[in-house]
Motif scaffolding. Structure first.
Motif, PDB file in Angstrom:
ATOM      1  N   GLU A  22       0.993  -1.121   0.053  1.00 20.52           N
ATOM      2  CA  GLU A  22      -0.108   0.084  -0.063  1.00 20.52           C
ATOM      3  C   GLU A  22       0.929   1.196  -0.073  1.00 20.52           C
ATOM      4  O   GLU A  22       1.548   1.375   0.823  1.00 20.52           O
ATOM      5  N   ALA A  23       0.791   2.051  -0.846  1.00 21.59           N
ATOM      6  CA  ALA A  23       1.570   3.234  -1.207  1.00 21.59           C
ATOM      7  C   ALA A  23       0.948   4.250  -0.815  1.00 21.59           C
ATOM      8  O   ALA A  23      -0.055   4.820  -1.682  1.00 21.59           O
ATOM      9  N   SER A  24       1.011   5.050   0.188  1.00 19.20           N
ATOM     10  CA  SER A  24       0.267   6.315   0.433  1.00 19.20           C
ATOM     11  C   SER A  24       1.201   7.576   0.337  1.00 19.20           C
ATOM     12  O   SER A  24       2.332   7.637   0.322  1.00 19.20           O
ATOM     13  N   GLY A  25       0.676   8.640  -0.152  1.00 14.06           N
ATOM     14  CA  GLY A  25       1.587   9.779  -0.534  1.00 14.06           C
ATOM     15  C   GLY A  25       2.262   9.842  -1.790  1.00 14.06           C
ATOM     16  O   GLY A  25       3.094  10.431  -1.990  1.00 14.06           O
ATOM     17  N   LEU A  26       1.866   8.766  -2.619  1.00 15.47           N
ATOM     18  CA  LEU A  26       2.727   8.349  -3.777  1.00 15.47           C
ATOM     19  C   LEU A  26       1.654   8.241  -5.084  1.00 15.47           C
ATOM     20  O   LEU A  26       0.625   7.572  -4.787  1.00 15.47           O
ATOM     21  N   ASN A  27       2.143   9.019  -6.221  1.00 11.53           N
ATOM     22  CA  ASN A  27       1.354   8.952  -7.392  1.00 11.53           C
ATOM     23  C   ASN A  27       1.620   7.820  -8.122  1.00 11.53           C
ATOM     24  O   ASN A  27       2.955   7.949  -8.872  1.00 11.53           O
ATOM     25  N   LEU A  28       1.332   6.720  -8.094  1.00  9.74           N
ATOM     26  CA  LEU A  28       1.897   5.530  -8.740  1.00  9.74           C
ATOM     27  C   LEU A  28       1.898   5.540 -10.202  1.00  9.74           C
ATOM     28  O   LEU A  28       2.872   5.152 -11.101  1.00  9.74           O
ATOM     29  N   ALA A  29       1.050   6.329 -10.902  1.00  6.23           N
ATOM     30  CA  ALA A  29       1.125   6.629 -12.367  1.00  6.23           C
ATOM     31  C   ALA A  29       2.518   7.535 -12.734  1.00  6.23           C
ATOM     32  O   ALA A  29       2.786   7.258 -14.035  1.00  6.23           O
ATOM     33  N   GLU A  30       3.070   8.309 -11.840  1.00  6.23           N
ATOM     34  CA  GLU A  30       3.979   9.006 -12.527  1.00  6.23           C
ATOM     35  C   GLU A  30       5.283   8.462 -11.577  1.00  6.23           C
ATOM     36  O   GLU A  30       6.432   8.889 -11.914  1.00  6.23           O
ATOM     37  N   SER A  31       5.490   7.633 -10.802  1.00  6.80           N
ATOM     38  CA  SER A  31       6.498   7.036 -10.201  1.00  6.80           C
ATOM     39  C   SER A  31       6.795   5.467 -10.828  1.00  6.80           C
ATOM     40  O   SER A  31       6.087   4.617 -11.516  1.00  6.80           O
ATOM     41  N   ALA A  32       7.988   4.895 -10.291  1.00 10.85           N
ATOM     42  CA  ALA A  32       8.203   3.800 -10.677  1.00 10.85           C
ATOM     43  C   ALA A  32       8.274   2.956  -9.442  1.00 10.85           C
ATOM     44  O   ALA A  32       8.694   3.338  -8.211  1.00 10.85           O
ATOM     45  N   GLN A  33       7.936   1.697  -9.515  1.00 10.54           N
ATOM     46  CA  GLN A  33       7.858   0.742  -8.217  1.00 10.54           C
ATOM     47  C   GLN A  33       8.711  -0.456  -8.732  1.00 10.54           C
ATOM     48  O   GLN A  33       8.995  -0.997  -9.566  1.00 10.54           O
ATOM     49  N   GLY A  34       8.985  -1.085  -7.382  1.00  8.71           N
ATOM     50  CA  GLY A  34       9.862  -2.428  -7.543  1.00  8.71           C
ATOM     51  C   GLY A  34       9.563  -3.316  -6.439  1.00  8.71           C
ATOM     52  O   GLY A  34       9.263  -2.817  -5.321  1.00  8.71           O
ATOM     53  N   TRP A  35      10.063  -4.424  -6.361  1.00 10.15           N
ATOM     54  CA  TRP A  35      10.257  -5.210  -5.341  1.00 10.15           C
ATOM     55  C   TRP A  35      11.624  -5.822  -5.116  1.00 10.15           C
ATOM     56  O   TRP A  35      12.332  -6.432  -6.185  1.00 10.15           O
ATOM     57  N   PHE A  36      12.188  -5.966  -3.940  1.00 12.18           N
ATOM     58  CA  PHE A  36      13.643  -6.329  -3.820  1.00 12.18           C
ATOM     59  C   PHE A  36      13.530  -7.245  -2.773  1.00 12.18           C
ATOM     60  O   PHE A  36      12.470  -7.617  -2.037  1.00 12.18           O
ATOM     61  N   ARG A  37      14.302  -8.166  -2.548  1.00 15.23           N
ATOM     62  CA  ARG A  37      14.548  -9.245  -1.379  1.00 15.23           C
ATOM     63  C   ARG A  37      16.137  -9.091  -0.680  1.00 15.23           C
ATOM     64  O   ARG A  37      17.070  -8.976  -1.622  1.00 15.23           O
ATOM     65  N   GLN A  38      15.862  -9.858   0.500  1.00 12.07           N
ATOM     66  CA  GLN A  38      17.353  -9.666   0.879  1.00 12.07           C
ATOM     67  C   GLN A  38      17.315 -10.915   1.950  1.00 12.07           C
ATOM     68  O   GLN A  38      16.683 -11.069   2.956  1.00 12.07           O
ATOM     69  N   ALA A  39      18.261 -11.923   1.575  1.00 12.95           N
ATOM     70  CA  ALA A  39      18.275 -13.338   2.335  1.00 12.95           C
ATOM     71  C   ALA A  39      19.474 -13.151   3.459  1.00 12.95           C
ATOM     72  O   ALA A  39      20.351 -12.377   3.265  1.00 12.95           O
ATOM     73  N   PRO A  40      19.186 -13.723   4.645  1.00 15.97           N
ATOM     74  CA  PRO A  40      20.409 -13.676   5.435  1.00 15.97           C
ATOM     75  C   PRO A  40      21.603 -13.858   4.974  1.00 15.97           C
ATOM     76  O   PRO A  40      22.030 -14.597   4.232  1.00 15.97           O
ATOM     77  N   GLY A  41      22.614 -12.834   5.170  1.00 20.33           N
ATOM     78  CA  GLY A  41      23.862 -13.147   4.468  1.00 20.33           C
ATOM     79  C   GLY A  41      24.072 -12.657   3.176  1.00 20.33           C
ATOM     80  O   GLY A  41      25.132 -12.521   2.841  1.00 20.33           O
TER      81      GLY A  41
END
Length: 122
Positions: A22-41
């Protein structure tokens, strides 16, 4: 701007999980979005990037064909559908916002969510 993830949990190999952001305060149409991940180590890595121009998505080969990023501008929601999950997909997953046109890196992120844990095991 605030990004809040949900939908993580425990899943068996071969299963599916859908993460929501959920992105509050952000215009999704004008911005870029992504998903990242971090595993232990390990370093934080991008698993899905959605550009701010033509909406093309980038996926690394490790998740290509299994992960899909989408968004609903009106609802201010970003999603990550993850199918055919593997134990090596176990990590904390972060929603992110920035200004990339295709490929994204941790250094290009302007705003991070708090992360949600996904654990793949039997």
């Amino acid at each position: 701007v605030q990004l809040v993830e949900s939908g993580g949990g425990f899943v068996q190999p071969g299963g599916s999980v859908r993460l929501s952001c959920e992105a509050s305060g952000l215009n999704l149409a004008e911005s870029a979005q992504g998903w990242f991940r971090q595993a232990p180590g390990k370093e934080r890595e991008a698993v899905a990037c959605l550009g701010n121009r033509d909406g093309k998505a980038y996926y690394p080969w490790t998740v290509m064909g299994r992960f899909n990023i989408s968004k609903d501008n009106a609802k201010k929601m970003v999603y990550l559908q993850m199918d055919n999950l593997r134990p090596e997909d176990t990590a904390i997953y972060y929603c992110a916002a920035g200004a990339w046109s295709f490929f994204c890196t941790p250094g290009s992120v302007v705003r991070w969510g708090q992360g949600t844990q996904v654990t793949v095991g039997s």
